[in-house]
Design a protein around this motif. Structure first.
Motif, short mmCIF file in Angstrom:
data_model
loop_
_atom_site.label_atom_id
_atom_site.label_comp_id
_atom_site.label_asym_id
_atom_site.label_seq_id
_atom_site.Cartn_x
_atom_site.Cartn_y
_atom_site.Cartn_z
N PHE A 62 0.99 -1.32 0.11
CA PHE A 62 -0.21 -0.03 -0.09
C PHE A 62 0.90 1.31 0.06
N TYR A 63 0.90 2.11 -1.11
CA TYR A 63 1.64 3.22 -1.25
C TYR A 63 0.84 4.45 -0.47
N ASP A 64 1.84 5.39 0.04
CA ASP A 64 1.32 6.57 0.70
C ASP A 64 0.77 6.06 1.95
N THR A 65 1.04 5.25 2.70
CA THR A 65 0.40 4.62 3.66
C THR A 65 1.34 4.60 4.83
N HIS A 66 0.69 4.87 5.98
CA HIS A 66 1.53 4.46 7.48
C HIS A 66 0.85 3.46 8.22
N ILE A 67 1.69 2.70 9.27
CA ILE A 67 0.93 1.93 10.02
C ILE A 67 0.24 2.50 11.39
N GLY A 68 -0.83 2.02 11.43
CA GLY A 68 -1.51 2.66 13.04
C GLY A 68 -0.89 1.97 13.92
N LYS A 69 -1.00 3.08 15.13
CA LYS A 69 -0.20 2.60 16.34
C LYS A 69 -0.69 1.32 17.04
N ASN A 70 -2.24 1.14 16.85
CA ASN A 70 -2.90 0.11 17.47
C ASN A 70 -3.25 -1.14 16.51
N LEU A 71 -2.57 -1.21 15.30
CA LEU A 71 -3.08 -2.25 14.54
C LEU A 71 -2.64 -3.53 14.89
N LEU A 72 -3.87 -4.47 14.81
CA LEU A 72 -3.61 -5.89 15.10
C LEU A 72 -3.32 -6.47 13.63
N SER A 73 -2.39 -7.20 13.48
CA SER A 73 -1.99 -7.54 12.25
C SER A 73 -1.78 -9.14 11.81
N THR A 74 -2.01 -9.86 12.93
CA THR A 74 -1.97 -11.46 12.83
C THR A 74 -3.10 -11.80 11.88
N VAL A 75 -2.59 -12.72 10.73
CA VAL A 75 -3.54 -13.22 9.98
C VAL A 75 -3.33 -14.91 9.92
N THR A 76 -4.33 -15.76 10.63
CA THR A 76 -3.77 -17.13 10.72
C THR A 76 -4.98 -18.05 10.07
N GLU A 77 -5.78 -17.49 9.34
CA GLU A 77 -7.09 -18.15 8.70
C GLU A 77 -6.22 -19.34 7.74
N ALA A 78 -6.73 -20.38 7.62
CA ALA A 78 -6.01 -21.58 6.84
C ALA A 78 -6.31 -21.29 5.46
N PRO A 79 -5.41 -21.46 4.46
CA PRO A 79 -4.17 -22.01 4.61
C PRO A 79 -3.12 -20.99 4.94
N ILE A 80 -3.40 -19.61 5.39
CA ILE A 80 -2.57 -18.48 5.83
C ILE A 80 -2.10 -19.02 7.20
#
Length: 224
Positions: A90-108
């Motif tokens: 994602f371009y021209d984007t920052h990471i939010g301070k309270n971002l929850l980023s874990t993705v574990t839905e199969a097959p991920i």
């Protein structure tokens, strides 16, 4: 024009990284004025949310939704075979301070979120530096998933279906490649050896002269 050139350079860079990269432009390039182009609008990736529904046949419909405070100028998504991961940039984007980023839905099996800065004009002489903030979301999976991407205002969503049958199909496809390649070589080698035995070896024997193939005139009895 500078905005269009920057977008074009982004596309070229991602094509070099992955042939199967998908490009989505979320900015209104046609309505941009020169003064608006000079100001880079930066949004924030605030949340990554996963949902799943299961039908009667055991097929999972999965969604991974990326929620922003505004809109990325552009984004790319592709499968990185070396990392074994589906990647979103994602371009021209920052990471939010309270971002929850874990993705574990199969097959991920897991995910990571990283930020970096890229100069789109670094390889072009004579152009002023065009520094962009990029957020990269990497979702690890051994499979090159079939998925769809939708964007609606401030949300970009990745949708895909998954089931035990689908996993078996992808595993069979991967195993077939590893078996088909050496088997193909063996078949080609066998055909070559057979051709040699049937034709070339016979021609070699004829050229060298086989004493068993020589014929001699029969002796006739002399007249009385």
């Amino acid at each position: 024009m500078k905005r269009l050139a920057s977008t074009f350079l982004i596309a070229l860079g991602l094509i070099a990284t992955s042939v199967f990269a998908q490009y989505e432009d979320l900015s209104n390039l046609g309505g941009s004025s020169s003064s608006a182009i000079a100001v880079k609008q930066v949004c924030t990736l605030q949340n990554i949310r996963t949902t799943k529904t299961v039908d009667d046949n055991g097929v999972n419909t999965n969604s991974v939704a990326f929620t922003f405070s505004g809109k990325p100028s552009v984004y790319f998504n592709y499968y990185d075979a070396q990392k074994k991961a589906v990647v979103f940039d994602f371009y021209d984007t920052h990471i939010g301070k309270n971002l929850l980023s874990t993705v574990t839905e199969a097959p991920i099996t897991g995910s990571s979120v990283d930020s970096t800065q890229i100069d789109l004009n670094k390889d072009t002489k004579g152009l002023q530096s065009d520094i962009r903030d990029v957020v990269r979301v990497t979702m690890f999976t051994p499979y090159d998933l079939e998925y769809e991407v939708q964007d609606n205002k401030t949300v970009v969503t990745m949708n895909f279906k998954w089931s035990g049958k689908k996993e078996s199909q992808l595993k069979s496809a991967k195993n077939a490649f590893y078996w088909e390649f050496p088997v193909g070589l063996a078949v080609v080698g066998g055909v070559g050896f057979g051709a040699y035995e049937l034709f070339l070896k016979k021609d070699d024997a004829s050229a060298n002269g086989n004493p068993l193939d020589n014929t001699y005139p029969s002796a006739r009895p002399s007249s009385p």
